[in-house]
Scaffold this motif. Sequence first.
Motif, PDB file in Angstrom:
ATOM      1  N   ALA A  50       0.812  -1.214   0.000  1.00  0.00           N
ATOM      2  CA  ALA A  50       0.000   0.000   0.000  1.00  0.00           C
ATOM      3  C   ALA A  50       0.844   1.262   0.000  1.00  0.00           C
ATOM      4  CB  ALA A  50      -0.926   0.002   1.215  1.00  0.00           C
ATOM      5  N   GLY A  51       2.164   1.123   0.059  1.00  0.00           N
ATOM      6  CA  GLY A  51       3.040   2.287   0.007  1.00  0.00           C
ATOM      7  C   GLY A  51       3.542   2.769   1.342  1.00  0.00           C
ATOM      8  N   VAL A  52       3.295   1.986   2.406  1.00  0.00           N
ATOM      9  CA  VAL A  52       3.770   2.355   3.735  1.00  0.00           C
ATOM     10  C   VAL A  52       5.129   1.708   3.965  1.00  0.00           C
ATOM     11  CG1 VAL A  52       3.300   2.288   6.212  1.00  0.00           C
ATOM     12  CG2 VAL A  52       1.401   2.479   4.581  1.00  0.00           C
ATOM     13  N   PRO A  53       6.175   2.499   4.212  1.00  0.00           N
ATOM     14  CA  PRO A  53       7.493   1.889   4.446  1.00  0.00           C
ATOM     15  C   PRO A  53       7.456   0.984   5.674  1.00  0.00           C
ATOM     16  CG  PRO A  53       7.690   4.254   4.065  1.00  0.00           C
ATOM     17  CD  PRO A  53       6.238   3.973   4.245  1.00  0.00           C
ATOM     18  N   MET A  54       7.895  -0.245   5.525  1.00  0.00           N
ATOM     19  CA  MET A  54       7.873  -1.204   6.620  1.00  0.00           C
ATOM     20  C   MET A  54       9.223  -1.920   6.710  1.00  0.00           C
ATOM     21  SD  MET A  54       4.813  -0.830   7.809  1.00  0.00           S
ATOM     22  CE  MET A  54       4.783  -2.189   8.977  1.00  0.00           C
ATOM     23  N   ALA A  55       9.610  -2.271   7.919  1.00  0.00           N
ATOM     24  CA  ALA A  55      10.835  -3.047   8.117  1.00  0.00           C
ATOM     25  C   ALA A  55      10.611  -4.496   7.672  1.00  0.00           C
ATOM     26  CB  ALA A  55      11.235  -3.013   9.589  1.00  0.00           C
ATOM     27  N   ASP A  56      11.722  -5.200   7.430  1.00  0.00           N
ATOM     28  CA  ASP A  56      11.619  -6.626   7.129  1.00  0.00           C
ATOM     29  C   ASP A  56      11.068  -7.362   8.355  1.00  0.00           C
ATOM     30  OD1 ASP A  56      12.622  -6.335   4.598  1.00  0.00           O
ATOM     31  OD2 ASP A  56      14.703  -6.611   5.232  1.00  0.00           O
ATOM     32  N   CYS A  57      10.336  -8.418   8.100  1.00  0.00           N
ATOM     33  CA  CYS A  57       9.720  -9.162   9.198  1.00  0.00           C
ATOM     34  C   CYS A  57       9.740 -10.653   8.855  1.00  0.00           C
ATOM     35  CB  CYS A  57       8.286  -8.680   9.416  1.00  0.00           C
ATOM     36  SG  CYS A  57       7.413  -9.514  10.750  1.00  0.00           S
ATOM     37  N   GLN A  58      10.213 -11.470   9.790  1.00  0.00           N
ATOM     38  CA  GLN A  58      10.224 -12.920   9.595  1.00  0.00           C
ATOM     39  C   GLN A  58       9.770 -13.606  10.875  1.00  0.00           C
ATOM     40  OE1 GLN A  58      13.774 -14.679   7.949  1.00  0.00           O
ATOM     41  NE2 GLN A  58      14.296 -12.821   6.795  1.00  0.00           N
ATOM     42  N   VAL A  59       9.171 -14.777  10.701  1.00  0.00           N
ATOM     43  CA  VAL A  59       8.757 -15.583  11.843  1.00  0.00           C
ATOM     44  C   VAL A  59       9.875 -16.559  12.188  1.00  0.00           C
ATOM     45  CG1 VAL A  59       7.116 -17.302  12.686  1.00  0.00           C
ATOM     46  CG2 VAL A  59       6.311 -15.372  11.292  1.00  0.00           C
ATOM     47  N   ALA A  60      10.212 -16.637  13.481  1.00  0.00           N
ATOM     48  CA  ALA A  60      11.236 -17.572  13.947  1.00  0.00           C
ATOM     49  C   ALA A  60      10.609 -18.523  14.960  1.00  0.00           C
ATOM     50  CB  ALA A  60      12.399 -16.808  14.579  1.00  0.00           C
ATOM     51  N   GLU A  61      10.772 -19.808  14.737  1.00  0.00           N
ATOM     52  CA  GLU A  61      10.165 -20.812  15.612  1.00  0.00           C
ATOM     53  C   GLU A  61      11.108 -21.266  16.726  1.00  0.00           C
ATOM     54  OE1 GLU A  61       7.147 -21.657  15.466  1.00  0.00           O
ATOM     55  OE2 GLU A  61       6.491 -20.968  13.489  1.00  0.00           O
ATOM     56  N   SER A  62      12.380 -20.849  16.639  1.00  0.00           N
ATOM     57  CA  SER A  62      13.349 -21.272  17.655  1.00  0.00           C
ATOM     58  C   SER A  62      14.410 -20.199  17.778  1.00  0.00           C
ATOM     59  CB  SER A  62      14.007 -22.594  17.244  1.00  0.00           C
ATOM     60  OG  SER A  62      14.778 -22.408  16.059  1.00  0.00           O
ATOM     61  N   ALA A  63      15.272 -20.364  18.801  1.00  0.00           N
ATOM     62  CA  ALA A  63      16.366 -19.414  18.991  1.00  0.00           C
ATOM     63  C   ALA A  63      17.298 -19.433  17.790  1.00  0.00           C
ATOM     64  CB  ALA A  63      17.122 -19.756  20.269  1.00  0.00           C
ATOM     65  N   GLU A  64      17.527 -20.629  17.258  1.00  0.00           N
ATOM     66  CA  GLU A  64      18.414 -20.731  16.099  1.00  0.00           C
ATOM     67  C   GLU A  64      17.820 -20.004  14.889  1.00  0.00           C
ATOM     68  OE1 GLU A  64      17.441 -23.204  17.986  1.00  0.00           O
ATOM     69  OE2 GLU A  64      19.326 -23.725  19.024  1.00  0.00           O
ATOM     70  N   ASP A  65      16.474 -20.180  14.685  1.00  0.00           N
ATOM     71  CA  ASP A  65      15.811 -19.467  13.585  1.00  0.00           C
ATOM     72  C   ASP A  65      15.928 -17.953  13.757  1.00  0.00           C
ATOM     73  OD1 ASP A  65      15.076 -21.852  12.489  1.00  0.00           O
ATOM     74  OD2 ASP A  65      12.974 -21.750  13.123  1.00  0.00           O
ATOM     75  N   ALA A  66      15.809 -17.497  15.002  1.00  0.00           N
ATOM     76  CA  ALA A  66      15.866 -16.066  15.271  1.00  0.00           C
ATOM     77  C   ALA A  66      17.241 -15.504  14.943  1.00  0.00           C
ATOM     78  CB  ALA A  66      15.509 -15.782  16.737  1.00  0.00           C
ATOM     79  N   VAL A  67      18.294 -16.229  15.337  1.00  0.00           N
ATOM     80  CA  VAL A  67      19.654 -15.770  15.050  1.00  0.00           C
ATOM     81  C   VAL A  67      19.894 -15.737  13.543  1.00  0.00           C
ATOM     82  CG1 VAL A  67      22.102 -16.335  15.271  1.00  0.00           C
ATOM     83  CG2 VAL A  67      20.592 -16.538  17.265  1.00  0.00           C
ATOM     84  N   ALA A  68      19.429 -16.775  12.860  1.00  0.00           N
ATOM     85  CA  ALA A  68      19.620 -16.831  11.416  1.00  0.00           C
ATOM     86  C   ALA A  68      18.876 -15.685  10.711  1.00  0.00           C
ATOM     87  CB  ALA A  68      19.141 -18.185  10.889  1.00  0.00           C
ATOM     88  N   ALA A  69      17.657 -15.420  11.152  1.00  0.00           N
ATOM     89  CA  ALA A  69      16.879 -14.346  10.543  1.00  0.00           C
ATOM     90  C   ALA A  69      17.533 -12.993  10.790  1.00  0.00           C
ATOM     91  CB  ALA A  69      15.457 -14.358  11.105  1.00  0.00           C
ATOM     92  N   ALA A  70      18.038 -12.803  12.009  1.00  0.00           N
ATOM     93  CA  ALA A  70      18.682 -11.530  12.341  1.00  0.00           C
ATOM     94  C   ALA A  70      19.921 -11.310  11.495  1.00  0.00           C
ATOM     95  CB  ALA A  70      19.027 -11.508  13.827  1.00  0.00           C
TER      96      ALA A  70
END
Length: 531
Positions: free
Chosen positions: A498-518
């Motif tokens: 819609a034209g609204v600037p937004m940050a990247d966003c990902q779902v992480a199911e574990s601590a390892e997923d969170a580190v990888a996404a970051a």
Amino acid sequence: MAEMRLDRLLRPRSIAVIGASTREMSFGFRALNNLKTYGYEGPIYPVNPRYDEILGFKCYPSLDAVPGPVDAAFVALAAERAPDALEECGRHGVGGAVVVASGFADAGGEGIELQRRIVEIAKRHDMALNGPNNLGAINLFDRATLWPSTLLPGIEAGPVALVTQSGSVGIATSQDERKLGLGYTITAGNEAALTVADYIDFLARDERIKVIMLFLESIRRPAAFAAAVRKARASGQAVVALKVGVSESGARAVQAHTGALAGEDAVYDAFLRAHGVVRVHGLDEMQETAALLSAYAERPGNSDTVPVTLSGGQAALFADLAARAGVSGRELSQATVAKLRQVLPAYANPRNPLDAFGAGWNPEIFDTIIDILTDDPEVGIVAFSMDAPGSGGADSSWVSLMADMVGKRLPRPDKRYVFVNNLSVGGLNPHVREKLDGYGVPYLLGMTAAAAAMGNWLGMPDPLPDVPLAEEAVAARWRGAAAKAGTDPERFALLREAGVPMADCQVAESAEDAVAAAEAMGYPVVMKGGA
């Protein structure tokens, strides 16, 4: 059609008082007495089968017996009798009605159904319905006082209007002790049919009004409100709003009063500013802002301000209050300081704000000081902060001379002059006020409220560009997409589309997923936890 109905209600050519009475404390008596006292020139028809005459007016048993058409009816009856009265009004083509009784949606339960009934009647008969649970309206231009509260003698129509969702605020302000010149006072009550937006739209068509004051508990029809305010601003009117219900307890009080929801204050603040509304935070500030904007509808080209006082302590106080209110004042130029040193004592330290007392009061020196500040191209506003109480005394005689000194320099399109009475206690000095009114120079009451009013004037927002609404098919598509967006990444993606600037966003199911996404997105990151 809507404009015509509002005109019949608020600029009526004839008025009926339904429930008129000889009991002096009754609403029916007082409304009739106000119409008589303030010289309403159209036909007045008291309606009550119990009387033949009230206050010198022939009284009629019903609208059937009234000999002429009725534009507006003031219904001074209990809530349960209002529907029948409105049905009778509708049959006789009455254009607008004021229903002042409480006991409708404000009372809950059966009152909600009662309010639904009177709205249905008003719509069916195309009748402008003011209220219920309010005090009606005053139009001093036409002396049409559909109003049951005692009014002070001598109040006169002027360039300011008040629309209020609080009857008590209407009572207090309608007395116009401040002498703003209240052309209209309109109380909205429960807003069963007409809302604040309708009244603003009506006032926007009256070129005699320069400032519209609003006392708001809520905004029931935001789109209509925005359109009406934009219409007023396009007509050159300023709109000043006092919105209550900011605190948790204040919001509960709003809910208890009329059943309205106060809403999130930050949203209201952004909404009002986006549509060019000046927001104030107290009744004194509202009135002083209106007084200032009545004299100076537009912001000055140069907002740099020099307060001039006859006291070093008051100069410091005004500087504090002005800074808090956002009133800017740069240091005086070297050239101006040099000129001031020539007329002030050697020990004086000319600066902004300027203590102009020097070695004592000297009208010739003060006149020269005004010349020096007026000739300085870096000075846009000169604010005289003085002590001239309504009863006289203090600096009153000096301030009267200052007023004439300013008056002889007008008009000056590049300069704005403002006079401030330091204390609100005691009111404005009538002799000073008469002179300043004649010169078109605002005279504000109370240093705190005056500084806030000046900040509101200088920071008056312009309406943001109006964004056209999407076509219904487009809007429906977006609503459907929003309903299907079940996760934050999907919602973020929709906003981005819609034209609204937004940050990247990902779902992480574990601590390892969170580190990888970051590491993939790049630091820093923010994590939202959820179960």
